[in-house]
Design an enzyme around this catalytic site. Sequence first.
Site, mmCIF file in Angstrom:
data_model
loop_
_atom_site.group_PDB
_atom_site.id
_atom_site.type_symbol
_atom_site.label_atom_id
_atom_site.label_comp_id
_atom_site.label_asym_id
_atom_site.label_seq_id
_atom_site.Cartn_x
_atom_site.Cartn_y
_atom_site.Cartn_z
ATOM 1 N N LYS A 97 35.898 41.231 48.899
ATOM 2 C CA LYS A 97 36.269 39.870 49.323
ATOM 3 C C LYS A 97 37.530 39.440 48.578
ATOM 4 C CE LYS A 97 34.317 36.258 47.123
ATOM 5 N NZ LYS A 97 35.158 35.237 46.482
ATOM 6 N N ASN A 98 37.558 39.599 47.284
ATOM 7 C CA ASN A 98 38.668 39.041 46.496
ATOM 8 C C ASN A 98 39.969 39.792 46.718
ATOM 9 O OD1 ASN A 98 36.950 37.085 45.651
ATOM 10 N ND2 ASN A 98 36.536 38.004 43.656
ATOM 11 N N ARG A 114 38.621 25.234 36.426
ATOM 12 C CA ARG A 114 39.562 26.044 37.226
ATOM 13 C C ARG A 114 41.004 25.484 37.199
ATOM 14 N NH1 ARG A 114 36.112 29.173 40.708
ATOM 15 N NH2 ARG A 114 37.759 30.726 40.696
ATOM 16 N N CYS A 162 34.962 23.635 40.576
ATOM 17 C CA CYS A 162 33.792 24.041 41.359
ATOM 18 C C CYS A 162 32.617 24.191 40.389
ATOM 19 C CB CYS A 162 34.085 25.347 42.088
ATOM 20 S SG CYS A 162 34.379 26.666 40.935
ATOM 21 N N ASP A 180 31.667 37.957 37.421
ATOM 22 C CA ASP A 180 31.025 37.780 38.737
ATOM 23 C C ASP A 180 29.687 38.491 38.837
ATOM 24 O OD1 ASP A 180 34.123 37.806 40.662
ATOM 25 O OD2 ASP A 180 33.189 36.324 39.354
ATOM 26 N N ARG A 199 29.635 32.997 51.865
ATOM 27 C CA ARG A 199 31.073 33.065 51.538
ATOM 28 C C ARG A 199 31.447 34.464 51.074
ATOM 29 N NH1 ARG A 199 33.153 28.646 47.537
ATOM 30 N NH2 ARG A 199 34.894 30.070 47.816
HETATM 31 C C1 EPZ Z 1 39.294 35.241 40.532
HETATM 32 O O1 EPZ Z 1 39.283 33.839 40.365
HETATM 33 C C2 EPZ Z 1 38.118 35.565 41.443
HETATM 34 N N1 EPZ Z 1 38.308 34.888 42.727
HETATM 35 C C3 EPZ Z 1 36.825 35.094 40.786
HETATM 36 O O2 EPZ Z 1 35.749 35.491 41.645
HETATM 37 C C4 EPZ Z 1 36.666 35.809 39.455
HETATM 38 O O3 EPZ Z 1 35.519 35.331 38.812
HETATM 39 C C5 EPZ Z 1 37.902 35.515 38.588
HETATM 40 O O4 EPZ Z 1 39.102 35.911 39.278
HETATM 41 C C6 EPZ Z 1 37.855 36.273 37.266
HETATM 42 O O5 EPZ Z 1 37.784 37.636 37.519
HETATM 43 C C7 EPZ Z 1 39.147 35.449 43.623
HETATM 44 O O6 EPZ Z 1 39.726 36.492 43.394
HETATM 45 C C8 EPZ Z 1 39.288 34.712 44.918
HETATM 46 P P1 EPZ Z 1 41.265 33.594 36.958
HETATM 47 P P2 EPZ Z 1 40.562 33.103 39.656
HETATM 48 O O7 EPZ Z 1 42.524 32.864 37.265
HETATM 49 O O8 EPZ Z 1 41.803 33.817 40.042
HETATM 50 C C9 EPZ Z 1 41.516 30.467 33.444
HETATM 51 C C10 EPZ Z 1 33.821 35.188 42.953
HETATM 52 O O9 EPZ Z 1 32.656 34.898 42.656
HETATM 53 N N2 EPZ Z 1 42.768 29.992 34.076
HETATM 54 O O10 EPZ Z 1 41.317 35.060 36.713
HETATM 55 O O11 EPZ Z 1 40.473 31.651 39.951
HETATM 56 C C11 EPZ Z 1 40.292 30.180 34.292
HETATM 57 O O12 EPZ Z 1 39.818 28.863 34.102
HETATM 58 C C12 EPZ Z 1 34.963 34.453 42.272
HETATM 59 O O13 EPZ Z 1 34.156 36.055 43.778
HETATM 60 C C13 EPZ Z 1 43.575 29.098 33.374
HETATM 61 O O14 EPZ Z 1 43.257 28.704 32.263
HETATM 62 O O15 EPZ Z 1 40.226 33.345 38.146
HETATM 63 C C14 EPZ Z 1 39.327 31.219 33.776
HETATM 64 O O16 EPZ Z 1 38.766 30.762 32.578
HETATM 65 C C15 EPZ Z 1 34.500 33.395 41.299
HETATM 66 N N3 EPZ Z 1 44.726 28.671 33.964
HETATM 67 C C16 EPZ Z 1 40.232 32.427 33.480
HETATM 68 O O17 EPZ Z 1 41.551 31.888 33.350
HETATM 69 C C17 EPZ Z 1 45.109 29.104 35.207
HETATM 70 O O18 EPZ Z 1 46.187 28.688 35.683
HETATM 71 C C18 EPZ Z 1 40.242 33.502 34.570
HETATM 72 O O19 EPZ Z 1 40.521 32.848 35.759
HETATM 73 C C19 EPZ Z 1 44.272 30.009 35.899
HETATM 74 C C20 EPZ Z 1 43.107 30.437 35.309
#
Ligand code: EPZ
Length: 423
Positions: free
Chosen positions: A22-23, A121, A116, A307, A399
């Site tokens: 999915k991702n 996020r 969420c 995840d 989803r």
């Molecule tokens: C992706 O989310 C995935 N979603 C998530 O999967 C997954 O849990 C996550 O990566 C971590 O592997 C998709 O790919 C659509 P991040 P993303 O930016 O990109 C912080 C699922 O269940 N952060 O890697 O939103 C953030 O808060 C979903 O399939 C900042 O601080 O995650 C988190 O603590 C849930 N500033 C960490 O980084 C930013 O600008 C990792 O987040 C962006 C993120």
Amino acid sequence: MERIVIKGGQKLRGTVKVSGSKNASLAVMAAASLPAGVSTLRNVPKLKDIETMGRILGVLGPRLKQHGNVLTIDATCYREHLAPYELIRTMRASIYVLGATLARVGRAQVSLPGGCAIGERPIDLHLKGLRALGVKVEIKHGYIKAEVKRRRGGKVNLRGPHGSSVGATVNTLLVAVLAEGKTIIDGAAREPDVVDCVDFLCAAGARIKGSGTARLVIEGVRELVGTEYSMAADRIEAGTYLVAAAMTGGTVRVTNCPVRHMKKVLAVLEKTGCSLRVQGQAVTLRRSGKLKPFNVRVAPYPGFPTDLQAQFTALAAITPGRSVIRETIFEGRFMHVAELRRMGAKIEVEGGEVIVDGGNELSGAVVMASDLRASAALILAGLVGRGWTAVRRIYHLDRGYEDMVGKLRKLGASISRKKEKNH
Ligand code: EPZ
């Protein structure tokens, strides 16, 4: 609205095929909007999130069609720059249209994606990456307003307080590939979903070095061409079915399994006393004896994936002894804990650690899904809970899991979807 109803106690047996990631699909759909032409994506799962991304891109210009697991994207025209709140708020990955729209149109107005169930996020790293490429960004009235006259390469480190960011890496990539000159992204996310996005872009003519590493070096090109690409299999879905087999004490063969993306996950499953046989892209998990407690720390790839934290919490709940799972990525990813407790699980959450004193039998209950992976954890608990379990709000599950009820039923689970009773 529907609920999923499960009668616990069936050992799972048989074979289940993992769908495409999915991702990875969401990131590659955004990337496939860069070439002003047609791209064909294979092994794309049929999911709500894929539909949502298709709808959002459709508003901006590209034309998408999905037949089975093949998705064609005709991005010849990309005319709009405004991505509306009512679409963006439903899915975090919609933030990818920010990068795609800047790459194609040079300006973008994208609603801030809400927080969420799993955490706040933020998007500061996304904006840091874009600003390094000359993008002017301001946040006004809940919208990100971004503009770039001349996309130029830059150097940026995208590591944040919780490590790398998948989304920020993808968004920065989407602008860098069509920027003038060289871009260096340090602290890049190494998730297989990012690798799929990099590999798609290279197939479309982008010049990117360092795929799969924390340093991506991009030489901008003038344009990309439509191409074909097949998604990797979904390591999180694969892990979910392996946990289902471990919990029910059955023997399950998971095919089309991205073994090389799951080293940490398979190692933890072995620690719990399950026997695993790996033959190419197939993993057979058998659990006949007692489960053993385990400790695991979530980390960005290649670490243990956040995840799968909820699913392994459900596994720990029926594992005799104390297991500890440390969640280091999403501060709020514990919504499943209260619902598992209602089924009799003994779980405490302290400072980001899920501490589980497992081993007692779970009892079936009516439980509420709160987010995608929490729903999966509740389904897994229902597979072993004594009596009936009903998981409500399963739109969360739809989803991210392609036909989970059908796949589990084929493995012998007593599970079905039912219309919600009106009350
Ligand atoms: C992706 O989310 C995935 N979603 C998530 O999967 C997954 O849990 C996550 O990566 C971590 O592997 C998709 O790919 C659509 P991040 P993303 O930016 O990109 C912080 C699922 O269940 N952060 O890697 O939103 C953030 O808060 C979903 O399939 C900042 O601080 O995650 C988190 O603590 C849930 N500033 C960490 O980084 C930013 O600008 C990792 O987040 C962006 C993120």
